[in-house]
Write a protein that holds these residues in place. Structure first.
Motif, PDB file in Angstrom:
ATOM      1  N   SER A   1      19.730  15.904  49.760  1.00  0.00           N
ATOM      2  CA  SER A   1      20.378  17.216  49.804  1.00  0.00           C
ATOM      3  C   SER A   1      19.315  18.300  49.816  1.00  0.00           C
ATOM      4  N   VAL A   2      19.556  19.311  50.626  1.00  0.00           N
ATOM      5  CA  VAL A   2      18.601  20.405  50.755  1.00  0.00           C
ATOM      6  C   VAL A   2      19.351  21.684  51.080  1.00  0.00           C
ATOM      7  N   GLN A   3      18.780  22.812  50.747  1.00  0.00           N
ATOM      8  CA  GLN A   3      19.402  24.091  51.091  1.00  0.00           C
ATOM      9  C   GLN A   3      19.054  24.460  52.530  1.00  0.00           C
ATOM     10  N   ALA A   4      19.896  25.284  53.102  1.00  0.00           N
ATOM     11  CA  ALA A   4      19.663  25.746  54.467  1.00  0.00           C
ATOM     12  C   ALA A   4      18.278  26.371  54.587  1.00  0.00           C
ATOM     13  N   GLY A   5      17.610  26.033  55.675  1.00  0.00           N
ATOM     14  CA  GLY A   5      16.249  26.511  55.887  1.00  0.00           C
ATOM     15  C   GLY A   5      15.193  25.541  55.403  1.00  0.00           C
ATOM     16  N   GLY A   6      15.612  24.542  54.655  1.00  0.00           N
ATOM     17  CA  GLY A   6      14.683  23.572  54.120  1.00  0.00           C
ATOM     18  C   GLY A   6      14.337  22.472  55.114  1.00  0.00           C
ATOM     19  N   SER A   7      13.570  21.502  54.634  1.00  0.00           N
ATOM     20  CA  SER A   7      13.085  20.413  55.481  1.00  0.00           C
ATOM     21  C   SER A   7      13.316  19.059  54.813  1.00  0.00           C
ATOM     22  N   LEU A   8      13.456  18.045  55.652  1.00  0.00           N
ATOM     23  CA  LEU A   8      13.533  16.658  55.202  1.00  0.00           C
ATOM     24  C   LEU A   8      12.847  15.802  56.252  1.00  0.00           C
ATOM     25  N   ARG A   9      12.299  14.676  55.828  1.00  0.00           N
ATOM     26  CA  ARG A   9      11.767  13.706  56.780  1.00  0.00           C
ATOM     27  C   ARG A   9      12.452  12.370  56.558  1.00  0.00           C
ATOM     28  N   LEU A  10      13.067  11.879  57.612  1.00  0.00           N
ATOM     29  CA  LEU A  10      13.694  10.569  57.584  1.00  0.00           C
ATOM     30  C   LEU A  10      12.703   9.529  58.101  1.00  0.00           C
ATOM     31  N   SER A  11      12.783   8.347  57.527  1.00  0.00           N
ATOM     32  CA  SER A  11      11.968   7.230  57.981  1.00  0.00           C
ATOM     33  C   SER A  11      12.865   6.058  58.328  1.00  0.00           C
ATOM     34  N   CYS A  12      12.398   5.239  59.248  1.00  0.00           N
ATOM     35  CA  CYS A  12      13.128   4.037  59.629  1.00  0.00           C
ATOM     36  C   CYS A  12      12.115   2.911  59.808  1.00  0.00           C
ATOM     37  N   ALA A  13      12.207   1.918  58.945  1.00  0.00           N
ATOM     38  CA  ALA A  13      11.352   0.739  59.087  1.00  0.00           C
ATOM     39  C   ALA A  13      11.942  -0.146  60.178  1.00  0.00           C
ATOM     40  N   VAL A  14      11.100  -0.498  61.153  1.00  0.00           N
ATOM     41  CA  VAL A  14      11.550  -1.266  62.308  1.00  0.00           C
ATOM     42  C   VAL A  14      10.958  -2.666  62.257  1.00  0.00           C
ATOM     43  N   PHE A  15      11.826  -3.662  62.243  1.00  0.00           N
ATOM     44  CA  PHE A  15      11.397  -5.054  62.234  1.00  0.00           C
ATOM     45  C   PHE A  15      11.788  -5.679  63.564  1.00  0.00           C
ATOM     46  N   GLY A  16      10.784  -6.142  64.306  1.00  0.00           N
ATOM     47  CA  GLY A  16      11.045  -6.715  65.612  1.00  0.00           C
ATOM     48  C   GLY A  16      10.614  -5.777  66.724  1.00  0.00           C
ATOM     49  N   TYR A  17      10.459  -6.348  67.915  1.00  0.00           N
ATOM     50  CA  TYR A  17      10.039  -5.520  69.044  1.00  0.00           C
ATOM     51  C   TYR A  17      11.170  -4.620  69.523  1.00  0.00           C
ATOM     52  N   THR A  18      10.800  -3.391  69.842  1.00  0.00           N
ATOM     53  CA  THR A  18      11.760  -2.466  70.437  1.00  0.00           C
ATOM     54  C   THR A  18      11.067  -1.666  71.532  1.00  0.00           C
ATOM     55  N   TYR A  19      11.820  -1.250  72.541  1.00  0.00           N
ATOM     56  CA  TYR A  19      11.271  -0.385  73.578  1.00  0.00           C
ATOM     57  C   TYR A  19      11.572   1.080  73.287  1.00  0.00           C
ATOM     58  N   VAL A  20      12.781   1.326  72.893  1.00  0.00           N
ATOM     59  CA  VAL A  20      13.175   2.705  72.621  1.00  0.00           C
ATOM     60  C   VAL A  20      13.819   2.766  71.242  1.00  0.00           C
ATOM     61  N   ARG A  21      13.544   3.833  70.548  1.00  0.00           N
ATOM     62  CA  ARG A  21      14.099   4.060  69.213  1.00  0.00           C
ATOM     63  C   ARG A  21      14.713   5.448  69.175  1.00  0.00           C
ATOM     64  N   GLY A  22      15.770   5.583  68.424  1.00  0.00           N
ATOM     65  CA  GLY A  22      16.425   6.883  68.388  1.00  0.00           C
ATOM     66  C   GLY A  22      17.060   7.182  67.056  1.00  0.00           C
ATOM     67  N   TRP A  23      17.413   8.430  66.908  1.00  0.00           N
ATOM     68  CA  TRP A  23      18.164   8.895  65.741  1.00  0.00           C
ATOM     69  C   TRP A  23      19.502   9.456  66.222  1.00  0.00           C
ATOM     70  N   PHE A  24      20.550   9.061  65.535  1.00  0.00           N
ATOM     71  CA  PHE A  24      21.893   9.564  65.799  1.00  0.00           C
ATOM     72  C   PHE A  24      22.456  10.092  64.492  1.00  0.00           C
ATOM     73  N   ARG A  25      23.518  10.874  64.588  1.00  0.00           N
ATOM     74  CA  ARG A  25      24.166  11.349  63.372  1.00  0.00           C
ATOM     75  C   ARG A  25      25.665  11.426  63.584  1.00  0.00           C
ATOM     76  N   GLN A  26      26.377  11.317  62.484  1.00  0.00           N
ATOM     77  CA  GLN A  26      27.832  11.403  62.533  1.00  0.00           C
ATOM     78  C   GLN A  26      28.330  12.150  61.315  1.00  0.00           C
ATOM     79  N   ALA A  27      28.991  13.263  61.582  1.00  0.00           N
ATOM     80  CA  ALA A  27      29.607  14.047  60.522  1.00  0.00           C
ATOM     81  C   ALA A  27      31.051  13.594  60.347  1.00  0.00           C
ATOM     82  N   PRO A  28      31.631  13.808  59.180  1.00  0.00           N
ATOM     83  CA  PRO A  28      33.023  13.400  58.944  1.00  0.00           C
ATOM     84  C   PRO A  28      33.969  13.996  59.981  1.00  0.00           C
ATOM     85  N   GLY A  29      34.782  13.138  60.568  1.00  0.00           N
ATOM     86  CA  GLY A  29      35.759  13.605  61.535  1.00  0.00           C
ATOM     87  C   GLY A  29      35.202  13.890  62.912  1.00  0.00           C
TER      88      GLY A  29
END
Length: 123
Positions: free
Chosen positions: A11-39
């Protein structure tokens, strides 16, 4: 077999920053970030290929940066100038096929998914 494990949400206030990390196991060609808000439908945020070609959704351009550390097999999403409308569950996704169309940020082009990490931005 590809496995993805996200971390770094919170949780952060508007204007703030966060860094997400994703540990990847196995070979991949492309990686992405998606998001889904309620509804709402899941939407693509950013993607990066093994050649470091990147693509961003218009809504996050100039605020979010996708990057990867191949030595650590980790994908990152640096999120700055966060807005309440960025509140969502964020998912790491990947594909092993060298399809540049994955840069279109369509969830159907990504067969591998993490469990998600929640990001909440308060006004």
């Amino acid at each position: 077999q590809v496995q993805l494990v996200e971390s770094g949400g919170g949780s952060v206030q508007a204007g703030g920053s966060l860094r997400l990390s994703c540990a990847v196991f196995g070979y991949t060609y492309v990686r992405g970030w998606f998001r889904q808000a309620p509804g709402k439908e899941r939407e693509g945020v950013a993607a990066i290929t093994s050649d470091d070609i990147t693509r961003y959704a218009d809504s996050v351009k100039g605020r979010f940066t996708i990057s990867q550390d191949n030595a650590k097999n980790t994908l990152y999403l640096q999120m700055n100038a966060l807005k309440p409308e960025d509140t969502a569950m964020y998912y790491c996704a990947a594909d092993i096929s060298p399809k540049l169309r994955s840069l279109l940020l369509r969830s159907t082009d990504f067969p591998y998914w993490g469990q998600g990490t929640q990001v909440t931005v308060s006004s």
